[in-house]
Design a protein around this motif. Structure first.
Motif, PDB file in Angstrom:
ATOM      1  N   ASP A 112      30.623  42.973  39.577  1.00 49.60           N
ATOM      2  CA  ASP A 112      29.258  42.548  39.251  1.00 49.60           C
ATOM      3  C   ASP A 112      28.923  41.227  39.917  1.00 49.60           C
ATOM      4  O   ASP A 112      27.852  41.043  40.458  1.00 49.60           O
ATOM      5  CB  ASP A 112      29.069  42.462  37.727  1.00 49.60           C
ATOM      6  CG  ASP A 112      30.054  41.504  37.070  1.00 49.60           C
ATOM      7  OD1 ASP A 112      31.124  41.229  37.660  1.00 49.60           O
ATOM      8  OD2 ASP A 112      29.765  41.017  35.955  1.00 49.60           O
ATOM      9  N   ARG A 115      31.466  34.500  37.386  1.00 51.55           N
ATOM     10  CA  ARG A 115      31.629  34.555  35.930  1.00 51.55           C
ATOM     11  C   ARG A 115      32.618  35.628  35.469  1.00 51.55           C
ATOM     12  O   ARG A 115      33.456  35.396  34.626  1.00 51.55           O
ATOM     13  CB  ARG A 115      30.258  34.816  35.308  1.00 51.55           C
ATOM     14  CG  ARG A 115      30.228  34.730  33.810  1.00 51.55           C
ATOM     15  CD  ARG A 115      28.865  35.118  33.286  1.00 51.55           C
ATOM     16  NE  ARG A 115      28.553  36.504  33.558  1.00 51.55           N
ATOM     17  CZ  ARG A 115      27.359  36.922  33.978  1.00 51.55           C
ATOM     18  NH1 ARG A 115      26.378  36.063  34.190  1.00 51.55           N
ATOM     19  NH2 ARG A 115      27.145  38.204  34.192  1.00 51.55           N
ATOM     20  N   GLU A 116      32.539  36.827  36.049  1.00 51.50           N
ATOM     21  CA  GLU A 116      33.292  37.934  35.481  1.00 51.50           C
ATOM     22  C   GLU A 116      34.269  38.605  36.440  1.00 51.50           C
ATOM     23  O   GLU A 116      35.346  38.983  36.055  1.00 51.50           O
ATOM     24  CB  GLU A 116      32.319  39.003  34.960  1.00 51.50           C
ATOM     25  CG  GLU A 116      31.348  38.491  33.936  1.00 51.50           C
ATOM     26  CD  GLU A 116      30.571  39.602  33.254  1.00 51.50           C
ATOM     27  OE1 GLU A 116      31.066  40.728  33.177  1.00 51.50           O
ATOM     28  OE2 GLU A 116      29.450  39.313  32.770  1.00 51.50           O
ATOM     29  N   ASP A 175      26.716  48.578  38.039  1.00 53.45           N
ATOM     30  CA  ASP A 175      26.600  47.730  39.226  1.00 53.45           C
ATOM     31  C   ASP A 175      27.222  48.449  40.415  1.00 53.45           C
ATOM     32  O   ASP A 175      26.709  48.415  41.534  1.00 53.45           O
ATOM     33  CB  ASP A 175      27.316  46.391  39.005  1.00 53.45           C
ATOM     34  CG  ASP A 175      26.814  45.657  37.760  1.00 53.45           C
ATOM     35  OD1 ASP A 175      26.695  46.298  36.705  1.00 53.45           O
ATOM     36  OD2 ASP A 175      26.536  44.457  37.857  1.00 53.45           O
ATOM     37  N   HIS A 192      24.757  38.670  42.472  1.00 53.63           N
ATOM     38  CA  HIS A 192      24.909  40.013  41.915  1.00 53.63           C
ATOM     39  C   HIS A 192      24.405  41.000  42.966  1.00 53.63           C
ATOM     40  O   HIS A 192      23.437  40.713  43.656  1.00 53.63           O
ATOM     41  CB  HIS A 192      24.056  40.160  40.644  1.00 53.63           C
ATOM     42  CG  HIS A 192      24.838  40.134  39.376  1.00 53.63           C
ATOM     43  ND1 HIS A 192      25.601  39.061  38.983  1.00 53.63           N
ATOM     44  CD2 HIS A 192      24.977  41.075  38.390  1.00 53.63           C
ATOM     45  CE1 HIS A 192      26.165  39.333  37.810  1.00 53.63           C
ATOM     46  NE2 HIS A 192      25.808  40.553  37.428  1.00 53.63           N
TER      47      HIS A 192
HETATM   48  C1  BGC Z   1      27.162  41.910  34.085  1.00 55.04           C
HETATM   49  C2  BGC Z   1      26.252  42.978  34.585  1.00 55.04           C
HETATM   50  C3  BGC Z   1      26.568  44.202  33.790  1.00 55.04           C
HETATM   51  C4  BGC Z   1      26.146  43.889  32.394  1.00 55.04           C
HETATM   52  C5  BGC Z   1      26.186  45.026  31.436  1.00 55.04           C
HETATM   53  C6  BGC Z   1      26.787  41.620  32.670  1.00 55.04           C
HETATM   54  O1  BGC Z   1      27.507  40.612  32.082  1.00 55.04           O
HETATM   55  O2  BGC Z   1      27.219  40.804  34.903  1.00 55.04           O
HETATM   56  O3  BGC Z   1      26.160  43.069  35.915  1.00 55.04           O
HETATM   57  O4  BGC Z   1      26.148  45.406  34.285  1.00 55.04           O
HETATM   58  O5  BGC Z   1      26.842  42.768  31.904  1.00 55.04           O
HETATM   59  O6  BGC Z   1      26.359  44.643  30.129  1.00 55.04           O
END
Ligand code: BGC
Length: 779
Positions: free
Chosen positions: A380, A384-385, A392, A663
């Motif tokens: 994504d 952050r993640e 995505d 993103h």
């Molecule tokens: C992500 C998104 C994701 C979404 C769905 C977010 O924290 O960055 O791209 O699809 O959460 O909950």
């Protein structure tokens, strides 16, 4: 016939997914304590008695490994090896190290490895719970160095407890927080043959992470670009702010000179506030422990030996800025730091350019976001993640397939997706998943629904469409069918009532509307794939299911009294048309409403991630290409052009720009450039571009468009240019393929054309074979 097809598919599956059976090595580690933070070193020396013809290292080193032969790295790849559900699947790397061995026998030679935590041993806490992953253990290594001699014999140097181990300068590494490297603790020559390892401990034999071993076929992550800062500001007190001029995924290399023990901290981020780096918008999901690095932070302690260079080895970040702080003033300048852009090393497949600067910037931004978000899995965001969010991934697959030879990456990720499916058929929202992200109906925070969960069917379908990959359809069909069945079971009266909505939209569309639209497409795709596999019974079952969903959808959302859908958001109107839920007449009305809505909103993007996949193609497909083009390039808020006009080099997560700045899920317009402005479109009846369509939209405001795409059969080219009174359309069709050219009725004088009507539009059609063509159009 069916048997022959299966045998052929199985044969290709074995070739594609090589599996080495005769491993000699044992798994080794240096400790079983997952809280131990120092990156371990392993080494082994050996002597060869005969003349070597080849040497190959087979390596699984999780989370990450760097392997050396005689002190030299075996690859220029970084963050080896690809991320998988380690307890289900492990990908081993194969390195040809023949050139690194000394040809002189009787000389002592060495093989060595350093391991990082990667996703295998996440040590910092965050809400997705990877710190509690069921596979979590200390980094471990399995290695066979297979040496073949000229006399036909061979020998294997394999990991076992005769290997020695120690720790070195890397004090800590975690994908979320960063890496701490103390150069004072470097062990000179540790990976060289002559190093004295008498004081090192013996490695511990340990357990396998559990996954089945497959060869890693997808490309590795590499440095795809080196990026020099565009400015550096001295903030005082030993603090400097480097601006890289663009947002990307990777790390920074630091060049410094100073006293031993000087601490240099590098903070990476996307936003500057009041002259300083601001990471707040990216840290809310972190649950850092006291005393830990806060987020995206690398620390280097100088050894004090003159010019020193530090490149973090086991982490990556998403950033445009690096704030460097030192505890002992160092004279840093613009040459002290360089960015390394990391991405899976896919080669280029397609290119697009046009006469419009905004379009070209949008194109570059989508590609930059895509590359920042494919590091062994589609992610994504790189800061952050770094999670493999399923929606995505599927909404950006076409961007990937047009621009890059990314098929091997998707084949691998589809394996991850099927590994993530539960025995009941459920799919999580992030893949790989540690158990987090499966739908918990009733719990709004944890219900992702079919718009996210359908990634397996969508990505498999795109791979079929673009690459004609029937073997992949065969491989994943049972799981796809199972997922559709699960969704059908959860549905009420053919309506699917939960799931994430049109994520990041400023205007909401009911989730039953969007989730049911995905449920419908799941049934349609399952039926189509059953047909491809010759499974008539399933084709009939899922076609019937699709019909029932469509009927229930229209019963619920369509108002026969007004002839309109009750929900009239841009997403609702375009979803009904895009997913083919609306009848032809209703679709025409819905598109009319959509156009009026776009015009009323001043061409702003009043939709979220779902709408981004529907609105532009629905408009351009129905004769409103100019409206779509204007909407895409408009610089007012909210919209893509607004981001770019304000200096964005990557796409944001939300229209206001308050969340991640990198993103990919708003990037589908980049595929639209190829399909619509250049007009190259795959044909599901002859997939893999065996036959394709050429149907460019000559949007107002554009003077030329030029695209090429390397299909399995060769390069397809499409270019159009306005010239005085008309348009010159030049294109190239690879030998072995055919193309149906579709142009607005009446614009082509010769060759002879056939008039067709497609979704209400009169078009002139001509079918051509391999070759180069120039058509002069009266437009
Ligand atoms: C992500 C998104 C994701 C979404 C769905 C977010 O924290 O960055 O791209 O699809 O959460 O909950």
């Amino acid at each position: 016939m069916k048997f022959i097809l299966s045998a052929i598919l199985l044969f290709f599956a074995c070739i594609t997914y090589g599996q080495r059976a005769d491993w000699k090595g044992s798994w080794i580690t240096n400790t079983e304590d997952t809280t131990a933070t120092k990156a371990p070193y392993f080494r082994k020396t050996f002597k060869l008695q005969k003349k070597v013809i080849s040497a190959t290292a087979y390596v699984v080193g999780v989370g990450y490994h760097i392997v050396y032969v005689n002190g030299k790295p075996v690859t220029d790849a970084v963050l080896e090896q690809a991320y998988t559900r380690y307890d289900k699947r492990l990908l081993y790397k194969v390195y040809d190290v023949t050139a690194l061995l000394s040809k002189q026998n009787t000389i002592t030679q060495s093989i060595a490895a350093e391991l990082g935590n990667g996703w295998y041993n996440i040590q910092s806490h965050a809400v997705w719970g990877f710190q509690n992953a069921p596979w979590r253990k200390t980094p471990r290594l399995l290695l066979d160095l297979v040496i073949k001699y000229t006399d036909g014999s061979s020998e294997t140097i394999a990991t076992d407890d005769s290997w020695k181990c120690a720790t070195g300068p890397s004090q800590f590494n975690c994908l979320y927080t960063g890496e701490i490297y103390d150069a004072r603790q470097e062990v000179p020559g540790w990976n060289q043959p002559g190093f004295n390892d008498a004081s090192w401990a013996h490695a511990l034999k340990t357990s396998s992470p559990g996954g089945t071993l497959y060869e890693q076929v997808m490309p590795s992550i590499k440095v795809i670009r080196r990026i020099k800062p565009v400015s550096v500001k001295n903030l005082g007190n030993g603090r400097y702010l480097f601006d890289m001029g663009q947002n990307f995924a990777g790390v920074a290399t630091l060049r410094v000179k100073g006293k031993a023990g000087t601490k240099v901290t590098m903070y990476y981020g996307e936003v500057v506030k009041d002259g300083e780096l601001d990471m707040k918008h990216n840290t809310e999901h972190m649950r850092s422990m006291p005393g830990e690095l806060r987020f995206q932070t690398d620390v280097y302690y100088l050894k004090g030996s003159g010019n020193e260079t530090f490149t973090p080895r086991f982490v990556y970040h998403g950033f445009q800025y690096v704030q460097v702080e030192t505890d002992n003033t160092l004279p840093l300048d613009i040459h002290s730091l360089e960015g390394l852009f990391y991405s899976t090393d896919f080669k280029e497949a397609g290119h697009f350019t046009s006469s419009d600067t905004m379009v070209n910037k949008l194109y570059a931004a989508a590609r930059q976001s895509y590359r920042s978000n494919f590091l062994s899995i589609p992610t994504d965001c790189p800061q952050r993640e770094k999670n493999g969010w399923t929606a995505d991934a599927h909404v950006s697959t076409e961007v990937g397939l047009w621009n890059y030879k990314s098929a091997a990456g998707y084949r691998k990720w589809l394996d991850d997706v099927s590994d993530a499916q539960t025995a009941d058929g459920a799919m999580p929202g992030i893949i790989p998943s540690n158990g987090w992200g499966y739908d918990i109906p009733g719990d709004e925070e944890h219900t992702f629904g079919p718009a996210w969960g359908s990634a397996l069917s969508f990505v498999t379908w795109y791979m079929y469409l673009y690459h004609g990959d029937t073997a992949l359809v065969q491989k994943h069909y049972p799981a796809i069918k199972k997922y559709t069945d699960v969704v059908a079971k959860e549905a009420e009266g053919y309506l699917f009532k939960y799931g994430l909505d049109d994520w990041m939209s400023l205007v909401q569309t009911p989730r039953t509307f969007t989730s049911t639209a995905y449920f419908y497409t799941d049934a349609v795709l399952t039926a189509k794939m059953a047909r491809i596999l010759g499974n008539k019974a399933d084709e009939a079952t899922y076609t019937k299911l699709a019909d029932s969903i469509r009927a229930a959808f229209n019963r619920t959302f369509f108002d026969p009294a007004t002839g309109h859908y009750k929900d009239s958001t841009m997403t609702a109107l375009s979803a009904a048309v895009f997913h083919d839920l609306a009848s032809p007449e209703v679709a025409t009305t819905a598109v009319g409403q959509l156009v009026a809505k776009v015009q009323r909103s001043n061409y702003h993007a009043d939709f979220g991630v779902m709408g981004t996949k529907y609105v532009l193609p629905v408009l351009s497909e129905r004769g409103y290409g100019d409206v779509a083009f204007r909407m895409l390039t408009d610089t007012g808020y909210a919209g893509w052009g607004h981001w770019i006009a304000h200096g964005a080099t990557t796409l944001f997560e939300d229209w206001p720009g308050e969340l991640s700045h990198n993103h990919i899920f708003f990037g589908d317009y980049c595929a639209w450039f190829y399909k619509t402005l250049a007009g190259i479109r795959p044909d599901e009846e002859a997939p893999g571009f065996k036959h394709f369509f050429l149907q460019p939209v000559f949007a107002k405001g554009l003077n030329f468009v030029k695209a090429d795409y390397e299909s399995r059969y060769g390069v397809i080219k499409s270019e159009w240019r306005r010239n005085g009174g008309g348009v010159r359309f030049s294109f190239e069709v690879p030998v072995g393929t055919t193309a149906t050219v579709r142009l607005p009725a009446g614009v082509l004088v010769s060759p002879k054309v056939k008039r067709v009507v497609i979704v209400g539009q009169a078009l002139d059609e001509v079918v051509v074979g391999g070759g180069k063509y120039v058509f002069d159009l009266k437009i």
